[in-house]
Motif scaffolding. Sequence first.
Motif, PDB file in Angstrom:
ATOM      1  N   UNK A  55     -20.510  24.993  18.131  1.00  0.00           N
ATOM      2  CA  UNK A  55     -19.096  24.968  18.521  1.00  0.00           C
ATOM      3  C   UNK A  55     -18.198  24.957  17.288  1.00  0.00           C
ATOM      4  N   UNK A  56     -18.673  24.338  16.204  1.00  0.00           N
ATOM      5  CA  UNK A  56     -17.926  24.332  14.941  1.00  0.00           C
ATOM      6  C   UNK A  56     -17.881  25.728  14.330  1.00  0.00           C
ATOM      7  N   UNK A  57     -18.998  26.438  14.391  1.00  0.00           N
ATOM      8  CA  UNK A  57     -19.061  27.791  13.829  1.00  0.00           C
ATOM      9  C   UNK A  57     -18.193  28.767  14.628  1.00  0.00           C
ATOM     10  N   UNK A  58     -18.052  28.515  15.929  1.00  0.00           N
ATOM     11  CA  UNK A  58     -17.232  29.396  16.773  1.00  0.00           C
ATOM     12  C   UNK A  58     -15.738  29.174  16.561  1.00  0.00           C
ATOM     13  N   UNK A  59     -15.374  28.019  16.015  1.00  0.00           N
ATOM     14  CA  UNK A  59     -13.963  27.653  15.882  1.00  0.00           C
ATOM     15  C   UNK A  59     -13.136  28.674  15.102  1.00  0.00           C
ATOM     16  N   UNK A  60     -13.612  29.199  13.956  1.00  0.00           N
ATOM     17  CA  UNK A  60     -12.782  30.155  13.213  1.00  0.00           C
ATOM     18  C   UNK A  60     -12.387  31.385  14.023  1.00  0.00           C
ATOM     19  N   UNK A  61     -13.304  31.908  14.823  1.00  0.00           N
ATOM     20  CA  UNK A  61     -12.987  33.090  15.614  1.00  0.00           C
ATOM     21  C   UNK A  61     -12.026  32.755  16.749  1.00  0.00           C
ATOM     22  N   UNK A  62     -12.094  31.537  17.252  1.00  0.00           N
ATOM     23  CA  UNK A  62     -11.146  31.057  18.259  1.00  0.00           C
ATOM     24  C   UNK A  62      -9.750  30.951  17.640  1.00  0.00           C
ATOM     25  N   UNK A  63      -9.703  30.454  16.392  1.00  0.00           N
ATOM     26  CA  UNK A  63      -8.424  30.302  15.685  1.00  0.00           C
ATOM     27  C   UNK A  63      -7.764  31.660  15.456  1.00  0.00           C
ATOM     28  N   UNK A  64      -8.570  32.687  15.197  1.00  0.00           N
ATOM     29  CA  UNK A  64      -8.008  34.016  14.997  1.00  0.00           C
ATOM     30  C   UNK A  64      -7.284  34.518  16.246  1.00  0.00           C
ATOM     31  N   UNK A  65      -7.781  34.156  17.424  1.00  0.00           N
ATOM     32  CA  UNK A  65      -7.079  34.502  18.658  1.00  0.00           C
ATOM     33  C   UNK A  65      -5.720  33.804  18.705  1.00  0.00           C
ATOM     34  N   UNK A  66      -5.712  32.537  18.310  1.00  0.00           N
ATOM     35  CA  UNK A  66      -4.471  31.774  18.281  1.00  0.00           C
ATOM     36  C   UNK A  66      -3.496  32.368  17.268  1.00  0.00           C
ATOM     37  N   UNK A  67      -4.026  32.995  16.195  1.00  0.00           N
ATOM     38  CA  UNK A  67      -3.153  33.589  15.177  1.00  0.00           C
ATOM     39  C   UNK A  67      -2.303  34.701  15.774  1.00  0.00           C
ATOM     40  N   UNK A  68      -2.864  35.461  16.716  1.00  0.00           N
ATOM     41  CA  UNK A  68      -2.084  36.498  17.396  1.00  0.00           C
ATOM     42  C   UNK A  68      -0.969  35.839  18.204  1.00  0.00           C
ATOM     43  N   UNK A  69      -1.309  34.727  18.846  1.00  0.00           N
ATOM     44  CA  UNK A  69      -0.320  33.987  19.618  1.00  0.00           C
ATOM     45  C   UNK A  69       0.810  33.486  18.728  1.00  0.00           C
ATOM     46  N   UNK A  70       0.470  32.932  17.569  1.00  0.00           N
ATOM     47  CA  UNK A  70       1.491  32.405  16.669  1.00  0.00           C
ATOM     48  C   UNK A  70       2.361  33.495  16.072  1.00  0.00           C
TER      49      UNK A  70
END
Length: 451
Positions: A55-70
């Motif tokens: 779940x920790x390793x998946x976090x960066x790719x999840x954050x990239x999705x949020x970057x589009x949102x931001x």
Amino acid sequence: MKVQNLKLFERTRVSKAVLILAIPTVLSQLMGVIYNMADTFFIGQLNDPNQVAASTLALPLFILTVSISNLFGIGGASFISRCLGKKHLKKARAGSAFCIWTSMVLALFYGLLIWAFRQSILPWIGANHETYALTSDYLFWTIAVGSVPVMLNPMFANLIRSEGFAKQASFGMAMGAVLNVILDPIFIFGFNLKIEGAAIATLISICFSTCYFLFFLYKRRHQTVITLNPRYYRAKKGIAKEIISVGLPSCIFNWTATASIIVLNILLAGYSNIAVAGMGIAKRVDVIAFSVANGLAQGVLPLVAYNYAAQKYNRMKGAIKVTLFYSLILSGLTTFYLFFFAPEITHFFINDTQTVRFGQFFLKTMCITCPCVSISVIVITIFQAVGYKITPIILSLLRKGGLDIPLMLIMNHLYKLDGLVWALPIADFLAMTIAVIALQPFLRKYKEAVS
């Protein structure tokens, strides 16, 4: 926009206006932390460090999705609030449609891209034979299937907040967080899906929250400039350029934060998967300070942007000073709690002696610069609120990526694991110092201005 919100932006006492806007936003940010913490907590109850590490390793790719949102959420919120300050309602409506439809297309493309090339991407971000399949299971639901709602959810909250509806934005986020806490144990343990169950629970929760925002906008469709109607979509007349240029620092911050996490995970994986799991717990807890600061910053953004556009500079400066004051108090309290209760906090997430030992050391080291993180985030958001382009980009690059990645590489080489972990607070302190120096000329510029 409703008259009561105009009064909030223009006439309500600054300290009260900041609280009215910031408290719900801080709470909504903390709800976002609960999303991640719930997954980490319930996955941790499996007492399998590999699943926590996945779940920790998946976090960066999840954050990239949020970057589009931001990119579109922060940029759009600043644009809409400044348009409202100038009474340009049609332009604000066109900006909202541009944000919603453009971000949806980009999020869909991103989700499909990550899934199509996962076999190359996952090893690159630190997944090994013990964590590859687990990480892939988590990403399938949260990124491949869920990229659009994952992106829309926080973006809708930001756009709604730009008109002063901070409580409604926070309520939507809170609904999703509560649902996630309820669904996690059902899918992880009840259906015995483990980490994949956590991902499904997260996706359902985010979809539910997004539906609330859609209902809210539909109900107020005659009272808001925020619209999903594609006929209002405009990318010309400077709309796209202004929104993207202002939102870009937040997007860049997410990109560089992702790069920073990937580098950190790769370096930690060189020691053990247990070290990665310990850092995963520590970072999810330490993010509380960032979430409080980000909530204050995003909450006050419409107030600063509106009064800047309306040339009410004294009111704008008052909002900035009050926000920084509140931020220092809250971040100081957070540091105290995380430092002195680090062992108990870490043990709460997982009953594994080695993981707890790593986690509490990481948490104690990182939390000492919570006030530094808080100030940096608020200063960057202030520059975004008034429409600055270059300054927030530079500060975002320094905040994540520009300072911490070189320091991690150097200190890991010189001092091994201890040096790697200490690189993070050192970078935070340096980033804050530069941000404060950058803010001074801006405040002096409006020293003699009359609101």
